[in-house]
Write a protein that holds these residues in place. Structure first.
Motif, PDB file in Angstrom:
ATOM      1  N   LEU A  86     -14.007  18.437   9.483  1.00 53.46           N
ATOM      2  CA  LEU A  86     -13.910  17.195  10.245  1.00 53.46           C
ATOM      3  C   LEU A  86     -12.553  16.523  10.051  1.00 53.46           C
ATOM      4  O   LEU A  86     -12.036  15.865  10.965  1.00 53.46           O
ATOM      5  CB  LEU A  86     -15.039  16.247   9.833  1.00 53.46           C
ATOM      6  N   LEU A  87     -11.960  16.699   8.857  1.00 52.91           N
ATOM      7  CA  LEU A  87     -10.617  16.161   8.622  1.00 52.91           C
ATOM      8  C   LEU A  87      -9.601  16.870   9.515  1.00 52.91           C
ATOM      9  O   LEU A  87      -8.701  16.238  10.075  1.00 52.91           O
ATOM     10  CB  LEU A  87     -10.235  16.322   7.154  1.00 52.91           C
ATOM     11  N   LEU A  88      -9.752  18.188   9.663  1.00 54.60           N
ATOM     12  CA  LEU A  88      -8.856  18.934  10.552  1.00 54.60           C
ATOM     13  C   LEU A  88      -9.008  18.454  11.991  1.00 54.60           C
ATOM     14  O   LEU A  88      -8.011  18.328  12.718  1.00 54.60           O
ATOM     15  CB  LEU A  88      -9.153  20.427  10.452  1.00 54.60           C
ATOM     16  N   ILE A  89     -10.236  18.181  12.405  1.00 54.69           N
ATOM     17  CA  ILE A  89     -10.464  17.660  13.756  1.00 54.69           C
ATOM     18  C   ILE A  89      -9.783  16.300  13.919  1.00 54.69           C
ATOM     19  O   ILE A  89      -9.105  16.045  14.922  1.00 54.69           O
ATOM     20  CB  ILE A  89     -11.976  17.547  14.045  1.00 54.69           C
ATOM     21  N   LEU A  90      -9.948  15.434  12.924  1.00 55.81           N
ATOM     22  CA  LEU A  90      -9.343  14.099  12.991  1.00 55.81           C
ATOM     23  C   LEU A  90      -7.822  14.186  13.064  1.00 55.81           C
ATOM     24  O   LEU A  90      -7.184  13.521  13.883  1.00 55.81           O
ATOM     25  CB  LEU A  90      -9.769  13.277  11.769  1.00 55.81           C
ATOM     26  N   LEU A  91      -7.220  15.021  12.215  1.00 56.04           N
ATOM     27  CA  LEU A  91      -5.761  15.172  12.224  1.00 56.04           C
ATOM     28  C   LEU A  91      -5.277  15.719  13.566  1.00 56.04           C
ATOM     29  O   LEU A  91      -4.236  15.297  14.084  1.00 56.04           O
ATOM     30  CB  LEU A  91      -5.318  16.086  11.083  1.00 56.04           C
ATOM     31  N   ALA A  92      -6.040  16.670  14.123  1.00 54.99           N
ATOM     32  CA  ALA A  92      -5.654  17.229  15.417  1.00 54.99           C
ATOM     33  C   ALA A  92      -5.726  16.177  16.515  1.00 54.99           C
ATOM     34  O   ALA A  92      -4.849  16.114  17.391  1.00 54.99           O
ATOM     35  CB  ALA A  92      -6.555  18.415  15.754  1.00 54.99           C
ATOM     36  N   LEU A  93      -6.763  15.329  16.489  1.00 59.58           N
ATOM     37  CA  LEU A  93      -6.883  14.271  17.490  1.00 59.58           C
ATOM     38  C   LEU A  93      -5.745  13.258  17.362  1.00 59.58           C
ATOM     39  O   LEU A  93      -5.211  12.774  18.373  1.00 59.58           O
ATOM     40  CB  LEU A  93      -8.236  13.567  17.351  1.00 59.58           C
ATOM     41  N   ILE A  94      -5.371  12.940  16.130  1.00 59.06           N
ATOM     42  CA  ILE A  94      -4.229  12.035  15.908  1.00 59.06           C
ATOM     43  C   ILE A  94      -2.955  12.670  16.441  1.00 59.06           C
ATOM     44  O   ILE A  94      -2.142  12.019  17.117  1.00 59.06           O
ATOM     45  CB  ILE A  94      -4.092  11.700  14.415  1.00 59.06           C
ATOM     46  N   LEU A  95      -2.769  13.946  16.151  1.00 57.68           N
ATOM     47  CA  LEU A  95      -1.587  14.680  16.601  1.00 57.68           C
ATOM     48  C   LEU A  95      -1.494  14.665  18.124  1.00 57.68           C
ATOM     49  O   LEU A  95      -0.424  14.425  18.699  1.00 57.68           O
ATOM     50  CB  LEU A  95      -1.667  16.121  16.092  1.00 57.68           C
ATOM     51  N   ARG A  96      -2.616  14.884  18.776  1.00 57.24           N
ATOM     52  CA  ARG A  96      -2.629  14.901  20.231  1.00 57.24           C
ATOM     53  C   ARG A  96      -2.311  13.520  20.797  1.00 57.24           C
ATOM     54  O   ARG A  96      -1.492  13.382  21.717  1.00 57.24           O
ATOM     55  CB  ARG A  96      -3.991  15.380  20.726  1.00 57.24           C
ATOM     56  N   GLY A  97      -2.948  12.477  20.246  1.00 56.30           N
ATOM     57  CA  GLY A  97      -2.702  11.127  20.736  1.00 56.30           C
ATOM     58  C   GLY A  97      -1.263  10.688  20.564  1.00 56.30           C
ATOM     59  O   GLY A  97      -0.665  10.090  21.475  1.00 56.30           O
ATOM     60  N   VAL A  98      -0.686  10.990  19.409  1.00 59.83           N
ATOM     61  CA  VAL A  98       0.719  10.650  19.155  1.00 59.83           C
ATOM     62  C   VAL A  98       1.625  11.380  20.140  1.00 59.83           C
ATOM     63  O   VAL A  98       2.592  10.817  20.667  1.00 59.83           O
ATOM     64  CB  VAL A  98       1.093  10.990  17.697  1.00 59.83           C
TER      65      VAL A  98
END
Length: 352
Positions: A86-98
């Motif tokens: 879930l941390l990997l998912i969260l980091l990926a979502l942050i990466l995409r949004g940025v």
């Protein structure tokens, strides 16, 4: 109706909304290198989801909040046991949004290439890992008597879960490509339809394999009926795309994802977190739910707020319903962003 069962259904509804809506966002992001032959093509694709991607993403926040309030034991076991995934998912979502917000801040090709790559990664990782996570939930994981997960991240990467991840990856990819064909025009639209035909054929094979495996392991009449409906909807989406009916293709693909998610919840019911190989350590709707008072209060809040959310979401999609074409994209996105100039269409998002 038992309020705990009702909230099991509401949690399923929120995840259905998230996977259907953010699913095509993931697909558009993953399709950038396949459909975007130049920077204008890629900016057109990003602009198709620019007004709605962040709104779509809020569904997972609501789903997590509902899970926390209605089923605290399930939430605790899930978020502690699947912490790294879930941390990997969260980091990926942050990466995409940025990346959406910073891509247009400089005009350099290398700058944009880096952020395009992060959009692809930030879309593919959640698309794959959500399938892995839900497949493991349905299959069951190693829990002790305290309902704590005793396995590792690599235990979650078993054959069934990896097939589930590949299924969501291909379904979301195809969903996004169909959305591009629905929201664009010209050569980009034609390329998207051709790509959707190829990825859709592959998705049919992989999804059928995953649903078949699930049926053999967790058979129930309700699951089987929902899985069949999902398969029919997926095939109908593929045929509609071949015939150039993008609207029907997108609607059938949305139905496919919705029915597939509901079928997994049906296979899970009445469990919420099965334990394998010790079933007595598993979590069920009964032993994982909050108190009746908490569920009653939540039900009244949901009855008031959920219709407002749905109306607002529908209104947003209606406002931004037009197609996005190359003519809507300024020649220099960086200069346009710096001056605050719009490309001549009121539906332009801020992420050009």
């Amino acid at each position: 109706m038992d309020l705990a069962v009702l909230w099991f259904g509401i949690v399923a509804f929120f995840f259905v909304g998230y996977f259907v809506l953010d699913g095509f966002d993931f697909g558009v992001g993953m399709a950038l290198p396949f459909l975007g032959r130049d920077d204008v093509d890629r900016r057109v694709m990003i602009n198709t989801i620019g007004p709605v991607w962040d709104l779509n993403e809020t569904w997972v926040i609501v789903a997590g909040a509902a899970l926390f309030a209605a089923f605290p034991e399930w939430y605790a076991t899930l978020f502690s046991g699947f912490y790294l995934a879930l941390l990997l998912i969260l980091l990926a979502l942050i990466l995409r949004g940025v990346s959406f917000e910073y891509r247009h801040q400089r005009a350099g090709a290398r700058w944009k290439k880096w952020f395009d790559g992060m959009i692809v990664v930030g879309s593919a990782v959640p698309a794959f890992l959500w399938g892995v996570a839900f497949a493991n939930i349905v299959q069951g994981v190693a829990l002790d008597a305290n309902h704590d997960y005793t396995g590792t991240l690599f235990d979650l990467l078993n054959g069934y879960a990896l097939l589930g991840g590949l299924t969501t990856l291909l379904l979301f990819f195809t969903h996004g490509v169909v959305f591009v064909s629905l929201k664009t025009d010209g050569e980009l639209r034609r390329r998207a339809r051709r790509l959707a035909a190829r990825s859709g054929a592959l998705a049919i094979v992989v999804a059928a394999s995953f649903l078949g495996w699930t049926a053999l392991s967790h058979f129930s009449p309700v699951f089987l009926a929902l899985a069949i409906f999902a398969a029919v909807a997926l095939l109908a989406s593929w045929i509609a795309n071949l015939r150039g009916a993008e609207g029907w293709s997108f609607a059938f693909m949305a139905a496919t994802i919705a029915l597939a998610v509901v079928s997994l919840f049906a296979a899970l019911f009445p469990n919420v977190m099965p334990s394998s190989p010790n079933p007595e350590n598993g979590l069920t709707i009964a032993n994982a739910s909050s108190s009746p008072l908490t569920l009653t209060i939540m039900t009244w809040v949901a009855a008031f707020s959920l219709p407002l959310i749905l109306v607002y979401q529908g209104w947003t999609y209606w406002v931004f319903r037009k197609r996005v074409t190359r003519d809507h994209i300024p020649e220099d996105a960086h200069d346009a962003a710096s001056s605050g100039e719009a490309p001549g269409d009121p539906q332009r998002p801020v992420t050009a």
